[in-house]
Design a protein around this motif. Structure first.
Motif, PDB file in Angstrom:
ATOM      1  N   UNK A 137       0.785  -1.201  -0.004  1.00  0.00           N
ATOM      2  CA  UNK A 137      -0.046  -0.005   0.142  1.00  0.00           C
ATOM      3  C   UNK A 137       0.976   1.266  -0.141  1.00  0.00           C
ATOM      4  N   UNK A 138       2.006   1.349   0.562  1.00  0.00           N
ATOM      5  CA  UNK A 138       3.032   2.199   0.555  1.00  0.00           C
ATOM      6  C   UNK A 138       4.314   1.702   0.710  1.00  0.00           C
ATOM      7  N   UNK A 139       5.200   2.576   0.105  1.00  0.00           N
ATOM      8  CA  UNK A 139       6.725   2.269   0.504  1.00  0.00           C
ATOM      9  C   UNK A 139       7.287   3.655   0.936  1.00  0.00           C
ATOM     10  N   UNK A 140       8.158   3.404   1.902  1.00  0.00           N
ATOM     11  CA  UNK A 140       8.805   4.683   2.547  1.00  0.00           C
ATOM     12  C   UNK A 140      10.227   4.195   2.738  1.00  0.00           C
ATOM     13  N   UNK A 141      11.219   5.249   2.491  1.00  0.00           N
ATOM     14  CA  UNK A 141      12.511   4.982   2.653  1.00  0.00           C
ATOM     15  C   UNK A 141      13.382   6.407   3.155  1.00  0.00           C
ATOM     16  N   UNK A 142      14.244   6.040   3.972  1.00  0.00           N
ATOM     17  CA  UNK A 142      15.224   6.963   4.596  1.00  0.00           C
ATOM     18  C   UNK A 142      16.505   6.690   4.059  1.00  0.00           C
ATOM     19  N   UNK A 143      17.299   7.266   3.551  1.00  0.00           N
ATOM     20  CA  UNK A 143      18.881   7.188   3.391  1.00  0.00           C
ATOM     21  C   UNK A 143      18.776   6.068   2.131  1.00  0.00           C
ATOM     22  N   UNK A 144      17.801   5.977   1.299  1.00  0.00           N
ATOM     23  CA  UNK A 144      17.892   4.869   0.417  1.00  0.00           C
ATOM     24  C   UNK A 144      17.232   5.437  -0.855  1.00  0.00           C
ATOM     25  N   UNK A 145      17.654   6.155  -1.598  1.00  0.00           N
ATOM     26  CA  UNK A 145      17.312   6.628  -2.828  1.00  0.00           C
ATOM     27  C   UNK A 145      17.910   5.764  -3.912  1.00  0.00           C
ATOM     28  N   UNK A 146      17.985   4.610  -3.847  1.00  0.00           N
ATOM     29  CA  UNK A 146      18.459   3.677  -4.843  1.00  0.00           C
ATOM     30  C   UNK A 146      17.694   3.234  -6.113  1.00  0.00           C
ATOM     31  N   UNK A 147      18.549   3.202  -7.222  1.00  0.00           N
ATOM     32  CA  UNK A 147      17.637   2.817  -8.378  1.00  0.00           C
ATOM     33  C   UNK A 147      17.881   1.393  -8.787  1.00  0.00           C
ATOM     34  N   UNK A 148      17.233   0.790  -9.394  1.00  0.00           N
ATOM     35  CA  UNK A 148      16.790  -0.638  -9.863  1.00  0.00           C
ATOM     36  C   UNK A 148      17.216  -1.162 -11.173  1.00  0.00           C
ATOM     37  N   UNK A 149      17.177  -2.048 -11.553  1.00  0.00           N
ATOM     38  CA  UNK A 149      17.142  -2.652 -12.882  1.00  0.00           C
ATOM     39  C   UNK A 149      16.182  -1.958 -13.709  1.00  0.00           C
ATOM     40  N   UNK A 150      16.739  -1.950 -15.078  1.00  0.00           N
ATOM     41  CA  UNK A 150      16.067  -0.981 -16.043  1.00  0.00           C
ATOM     42  C   UNK A 150      14.647  -1.596 -16.286  1.00  0.00           C
ATOM     43  N   UNK A 151      13.577  -0.750 -16.241  1.00  0.00           N
ATOM     44  CA  UNK A 151      12.213  -0.838 -16.258  1.00  0.00           C
ATOM     45  C   UNK A 151      11.355  -1.527 -15.242  1.00  0.00           C
ATOM     46  N   UNK A 152      12.128  -2.152 -14.179  1.00  0.00           N
ATOM     47  CA  UNK A 152      11.312  -2.676 -13.259  1.00  0.00           C
ATOM     48  C   UNK A 152      10.521  -1.866 -12.098  1.00  0.00           C
ATOM     49  N   UNK A 153      11.004  -0.647 -12.257  1.00  0.00           N
ATOM     50  CA  UNK A 153      10.090   0.256 -11.345  1.00  0.00           C
ATOM     51  C   UNK A 153       8.629   0.702 -11.698  1.00  0.00           C
ATOM     52  N   UNK A 154       8.451   0.338 -13.082  1.00  0.00           N
ATOM     53  CA  UNK A 154       7.066   0.250 -13.529  1.00  0.00           C
ATOM     54  C   UNK A 154       6.299  -0.636 -12.934  1.00  0.00           C
ATOM     55  N   UNK A 155       6.655  -1.719 -12.167  1.00  0.00           N
ATOM     56  CA  UNK A 155       6.054  -2.672 -11.296  1.00  0.00           C
ATOM     57  C   UNK A 155       5.504  -2.250  -9.973  1.00  0.00           C
ATOM     58  N   UNK A 156       5.866  -1.144  -9.513  1.00  0.00           N
ATOM     59  CA  UNK A 156       5.666  -0.435  -8.324  1.00  0.00           C
ATOM     60  C   UNK A 156       4.216  -0.060  -8.264  1.00  0.00           C
ATOM     61  N   UNK A 157       3.304  -0.635  -7.630  1.00  0.00           N
ATOM     62  CA  UNK A 157       1.971  -0.214  -7.627  1.00  0.00           C
ATOM     63  C   UNK A 157       1.161   0.565  -6.189  1.00  0.00           C
ATOM     64  N   UNK A 158       2.327   1.221  -5.838  1.00  0.00           N
ATOM     65  CA  UNK A 158       1.955   2.269  -4.709  1.00  0.00           C
ATOM     66  C   UNK A 158       2.625   3.520  -4.483  1.00  0.00           C
ATOM     67  N   UNK A 159       2.305   4.514  -3.671  1.00  0.00           N
ATOM     68  CA  UNK A 159       2.954   5.653  -3.702  1.00  0.00           C
ATOM     69  C   UNK A 159       4.313   5.329  -2.872  1.00  0.00           C
ATOM     70  N   UNK A 160       5.419   5.920  -3.364  1.00  0.00           N
ATOM     71  CA  UNK A 160       6.705   5.909  -2.822  1.00  0.00           C
ATOM     72  C   UNK A 160       7.005   7.158  -1.901  1.00  0.00           C
ATOM     73  N   UNK A 161       7.533   7.456  -0.986  1.00  0.00           N
ATOM     74  CA  UNK A 161       8.102   8.444  -0.330  1.00  0.00           C
ATOM     75  C   UNK A 161       9.409   8.097   0.107  1.00  0.00           C
ATOM     76  N   UNK A 162      10.445   9.044  -0.269  1.00  0.00           N
ATOM     77  CA  UNK A 162      11.852   8.979   0.368  1.00  0.00           C
ATOM     78  C   UNK A 162      12.282  10.338   0.817  1.00  0.00           C
TER      79      UNK A 162
END
Length: 244
Positions: A137-162
Protein backbone atom coordinates in the motif's frame (compact mmCIF):
# COMPACT_ATOMS: atom_id res chain seq x y z
CA UNK A 1 -5.25 -1.05 30.43
CA UNK A 2 -4.51 -3.09 27.32
CA UNK A 3 -1.07 -2.48 25.82
CA UNK A 4 0.91 -3.65 22.84
CA UNK A 5 2.71 -7.00 22.91
CA UNK A 6 6.00 -7.98 21.33
CA UNK A 7 7.79 -11.18 20.47
CA UNK A 8 10.86 -12.43 18.66
CA UNK A 9 10.33 -14.30 15.39
CA UNK A 10 12.87 -16.54 13.67
CA UNK A 11 12.75 -17.37 9.98
CA UNK A 12 15.15 -18.42 7.20
CA UNK A 13 16.47 -15.98 4.60
CA UNK A 14 19.69 -15.46 2.62
CA UNK A 15 21.13 -18.70 4.02
CA UNK A 16 20.77 -17.44 7.60
CA UNK A 17 18.33 -17.71 10.49
CA UNK A 18 16.91 -14.22 10.77
CA UNK A 19 15.68 -12.85 14.10
CA UNK A 20 12.96 -10.22 13.72
CA UNK A 21 11.01 -8.14 16.22
CA UNK A 22 7.22 -8.30 15.96
CA UNK A 23 4.99 -5.75 17.70
CA UNK A 24 1.23 -6.25 17.95
CA UNK A 25 -1.34 -3.56 18.75
CA UNK A 26 -3.91 -3.86 21.49
CA UNK A 27 -7.08 -5.76 20.69
CA UNK A 28 -7.79 -8.97 18.86
CA UNK A 29 -8.86 -8.09 15.33
CA UNK A 30 -6.89 -7.86 12.13
CA UNK A 31 -4.99 -4.66 11.50
CA UNK A 32 -2.96 -3.13 8.67
CA UNK A 33 0.71 -4.02 8.91
CA UNK A 34 4.12 -2.45 8.32
CA UNK A 35 7.43 -4.08 7.46
CA UNK A 36 10.43 -2.15 8.83
CA UNK A 37 13.94 -2.55 7.41
CA UNK A 38 17.06 -1.49 9.35
CA UNK A 39 20.23 0.36 8.37
CA UNK A 40 23.17 -1.65 7.07
CA UNK A 41 24.51 -2.39 10.56
CA UNK A 42 21.45 -4.51 11.18
CA UNK A 43 18.47 -4.76 13.48
CA UNK A 44 18.82 -2.86 16.75
CA UNK A 45 16.77 -1.37 19.57
CA UNK A 46 16.14 1.64 17.31
CA UNK A 47 14.01 -0.44 14.92
CA UNK A 48 12.46 -2.32 17.84
CA UNK A 49 11.20 0.99 19.22
CA UNK A 50 9.88 2.06 15.83
CA UNK A 51 7.93 -1.18 15.50
CA UNK A 52 6.49 -0.63 18.95
CA UNK A 53 5.59 2.98 18.15
CA UNK A 54 3.69 1.80 15.08
CA UNK A 55 1.92 -0.87 17.14
CA UNK A 56 0.81 1.88 19.52
CA UNK A 57 -0.73 3.60 16.49
CA UNK A 58 -2.66 0.41 15.68
CA UNK A 59 -0.40 -1.36 13.16
CA UNK A 60 1.06 -4.83 13.26
CA UNK A 61 4.77 -4.12 12.76
CA UNK A 62 7.70 -6.40 11.98
CA UNK A 63 11.25 -5.05 12.14
CA UNK A 64 13.18 -7.49 9.97
CA UNK A 65 16.73 -8.75 10.20
CA UNK A 66 19.55 -8.47 7.66
CA UNK A 67 22.42 -10.43 9.18
CA UNK A 68 21.15 -13.51 11.00
CA UNK A 69 20.78 -11.86 14.38
CA UNK A 70 24.07 -9.96 14.22
CA UNK A 71 24.64 -6.21 14.53
CA UNK A 72 27.68 -5.25 12.45
CA UNK A 73 29.23 -2.32 14.30
CA UNK A 74 32.54 -2.66 12.44
CA UNK A 75 32.20 -0.51 9.30
CA UNK A 76 34.47 -2.75 7.22
CA UNK A 77 32.49 -5.86 8.10
CA UNK A 78 29.21 -4.07 7.47
CA UNK A 79 30.31 -2.85 4.04
CA UNK A 80 31.72 -6.27 3.21
CA UNK A 81 28.26 -7.78 3.62
CA UNK A 82 26.04 -4.89 2.49
CA UNK A 83 27.79 -3.82 -0.70
CA UNK A 84 27.37 -7.22 -2.42
CA UNK A 85 23.81 -7.36 -1.11
CA UNK A 86 22.96 -3.92 -2.50
CA UNK A 87 24.37 -4.98 -5.87
CA UNK A 88 22.11 -8.04 -6.01
CA UNK A 89 18.40 -7.17 -6.30
CA UNK A 90 17.37 -10.83 -6.14
CA UNK A 91 19.10 -11.33 -2.78
CA UNK A 92 17.45 -8.19 -1.41
CA UNK A 93 14.08 -9.40 -2.65
CA UNK A 94 14.64 -12.77 -1.03
CA UNK A 95 15.30 -11.13 2.33
CA UNK A 96 12.25 -8.92 1.91
CA UNK A 97 9.91 -11.69 0.80
CA UNK A 98 10.93 -13.92 3.71
CA UNK A 99 10.08 -11.20 6.21
CA UNK A 100 6.90 -10.27 4.36
CA UNK A 101 5.74 -13.89 4.49
CA UNK A 102 6.18 -13.88 8.28
CA UNK A 103 4.26 -10.63 8.62
CA UNK A 104 1.40 -11.73 6.38
CA UNK A 105 1.12 -15.07 8.18
CA UNK A 106 0.60 -13.35 11.54
CA UNK A 107 -3.10 -13.83 12.47
CA UNK A 108 -3.44 -10.17 13.52
CA UNK A 109 -2.29 -8.96 10.08
CA UNK A 110 -4.66 -8.01 7.29
CA UNK A 111 -2.51 -9.53 4.52
CA UNK A 112 -3.99 -7.26 1.86
CA UNK A 113 -3.08 -4.08 3.76
CA UNK A 114 0.69 -3.98 4.16
CA UNK A 115 3.27 -1.21 3.73
CA UNK A 116 7.08 -1.40 3.78
CA UNK A 117 9.41 1.22 5.22
CA UNK A 118 13.14 1.05 5.64
CA UNK A 119 16.37 2.84 6.43
CA UNK A 120 19.54 2.53 4.35
CA UNK A 121 19.95 -1.08 3.25
CA UNK A 122 16.54 -1.93 4.71
CA UNK A 123 15.01 0.83 2.61
CA UNK A 124 16.65 -0.58 -0.51
CA UNK A 125 15.03 -3.93 0.33
CA UNK A 126 11.63 -2.21 0.60
CA UNK A 127 12.11 -0.61 -2.81
CA UNK A 128 13.09 -3.93 -4.37
CA UNK A 129 9.88 -5.49 -3.08
CA UNK A 130 8.04 -2.77 -4.98
CA UNK A 131 10.10 -3.34 -8.12
CA UNK A 132 9.24 -7.02 -7.81
CA UNK A 133 5.56 -6.18 -8.09
CA UNK A 134 4.54 -6.91 -4.51
CA UNK A 135 1.11 -5.54 -3.67
CA UNK A 136 2.11 -3.01 -1.03
CA UNK A 137 0.00 0.00 0.00
CA UNK A 138 3.02 2.31 0.47
CA UNK A 139 6.82 2.30 0.44
CA UNK A 140 8.82 4.71 2.57
CA UNK A 141 12.60 4.97 2.72
CA UNK A 142 15.17 7.08 4.52
CA UNK A 143 18.77 7.18 3.20
CA UNK A 144 17.82 4.82 0.37
CA UNK A 145 17.23 6.59 -2.93
CA UNK A 146 18.55 3.54 -4.73
CA UNK A 147 17.80 2.74 -8.36
CA UNK A 148 16.97 -0.67 -9.77
CA UNK A 149 17.19 -2.70 -12.94
CA UNK A 150 15.95 -1.02 -16.09
CA UNK A 151 12.17 -0.95 -16.42
CA UNK A 152 11.37 -2.72 -13.16
CA UNK A 153 10.18 0.39 -11.32
CA UNK A 154 7.08 0.22 -13.52
CA UNK A 155 6.00 -2.74 -11.36
CA UNK A 156 5.63 -0.48 -8.29
CA UNK A 157 1.92 -0.27 -7.54
CA UNK A 158 1.83 2.12 -4.59
CA UNK A 159 2.99 5.57 -3.55
CA UNK A 160 6.71 5.89 -2.77
CA UNK A 161 8.07 8.43 -0.28
CA UNK A 162 11.81 8.91 0.18
CA UNK A 163 13.75 11.09 2.61
CA UNK A 164 17.44 11.97 2.42
CA UNK A 165 19.82 14.41 4.10
CA UNK A 166 21.06 17.32 2.00
CA UNK A 167 24.63 16.63 3.15
CA UNK A 168 24.52 12.84 2.73
CA UNK A 169 27.69 11.86 0.83
CA UNK A 170 26.45 8.30 0.30
CA UNK A 171 23.24 9.44 -1.42
CA UNK A 172 24.51 12.62 -3.16
CA UNK A 173 22.54 14.87 -5.54
CA UNK A 174 23.37 12.75 -8.60
CA UNK A 175 21.90 9.68 -6.90
CA UNK A 176 18.79 11.57 -5.85
CA UNK A 177 18.32 12.77 -9.42
CA UNK A 178 18.71 9.25 -10.80
CA UNK A 179 16.12 7.95 -8.33
CA UNK A 180 13.69 10.74 -9.22
CA UNK A 181 14.18 10.10 -12.93
CA UNK A 182 13.53 6.37 -12.48
CA UNK A 183 10.34 6.94 -10.48
CA UNK A 184 9.06 9.59 -12.88
CA UNK A 185 9.76 7.54 -16.01
CA UNK A 186 7.92 4.59 -14.46
CA UNK A 187 4.82 6.66 -13.67
CA UNK A 188 5.15 6.05 -9.93
CA UNK A 189 3.36 8.30 -7.43
CA UNK A 190 6.55 9.47 -5.73
CA UNK A 191 7.85 12.11 -3.35
CA UNK A 192 11.40 12.99 -2.34
CA UNK A 193 12.09 15.11 0.75
CA UNK A 194 15.56 16.55 1.26
CA UNK A 195 16.25 17.40 4.92
CA UNK A 196 18.54 20.42 5.14
CA UNK A 197 21.85 20.05 6.94
CA UNK A 198 21.43 16.32 7.55
CA UNK A 199 24.05 13.63 6.93
CA UNK A 200 23.58 9.93 6.17
CA UNK A 201 21.68 8.04 8.90
CA UNK A 202 20.53 11.38 10.34
CA UNK A 203 17.51 9.60 11.82
CA UNK A 204 19.60 7.18 13.92
CA UNK A 205 20.42 8.21 17.51
CA UNK A 206 24.12 8.17 18.45
CA UNK A 207 25.68 4.73 18.81
CA UNK A 208 28.40 3.50 21.16
CA UNK A 209 30.88 2.76 18.38
CA UNK A 210 32.66 5.05 15.90
CA UNK A 211 30.45 6.27 13.09
CA UNK A 212 31.79 6.16 9.53
CA UNK A 213 32.53 9.48 7.81
CA UNK A 214 29.44 11.27 6.53
CA UNK A 215 27.17 9.73 9.14
CA UNK A 216 25.58 11.75 11.92
CA UNK A 217 22.42 12.22 13.97
CA UNK A 218 20.22 15.28 13.40
CA UNK A 219 17.50 15.18 16.05
CA UNK A 220 15.25 17.85 14.54
CA UNK A 221 15.26 16.32 11.07
CA UNK A 222 14.94 12.83 12.56
CA UNK A 223 11.68 13.88 14.23
CA UNK A 224 10.44 15.42 10.99
CA UNK A 225 11.27 12.29 8.98
CA UNK A 226 9.39 10.10 11.46
CA UNK A 227 6.34 12.37 11.27
CA UNK A 228 6.53 12.24 7.47
CA UNK A 229 6.56 8.42 7.56
CA UNK A 230 3.57 8.37 9.90
CA UNK A 231 1.78 10.78 7.56
CA UNK A 232 2.49 8.46 4.62
CA UNK A 233 0.99 5.53 6.51
CA UNK A 234 -1.98 7.60 7.65
CA UNK A 235 -2.69 8.54 4.04
CA UNK A 236 -2.10 5.19 2.35
CA UNK A 237 -2.80 2.68 5.11
CA UNK A 238 -5.20 4.24 7.62
CA UNK A 239 -5.77 2.17 10.72
CA UNK A 240 -9.40 3.31 10.97
CA UNK A 241 -10.22 1.40 7.77
CA UNK A 242 -9.40 -1.83 9.57
CA UNK A 243 -12.28 -1.27 11.97
CA UNK A 244 -15.00 -0.81 9.34
Amino acid sequence: MTTITTRTVRYPADGLTMIGHLALPAGAGRRPAVLIGPEGMGLSEVEHRRAEALAELGYVALAFDLHGGRYLDDPAEMLGRCMPLLADPDRMRGIGHAALDVLRAEPRTDPDRVAAIGYGTGGAVALELGRDGVGLRAIGTVNAVTTGRAGEAARIRCPVWAGVGSEDPIMPPAQREAFAAEMQAAGVDWRLVVYGGALHAFHHPPVDHPAPPGVGYHPQQARRAWLDIVALLTECLPVTAAFT
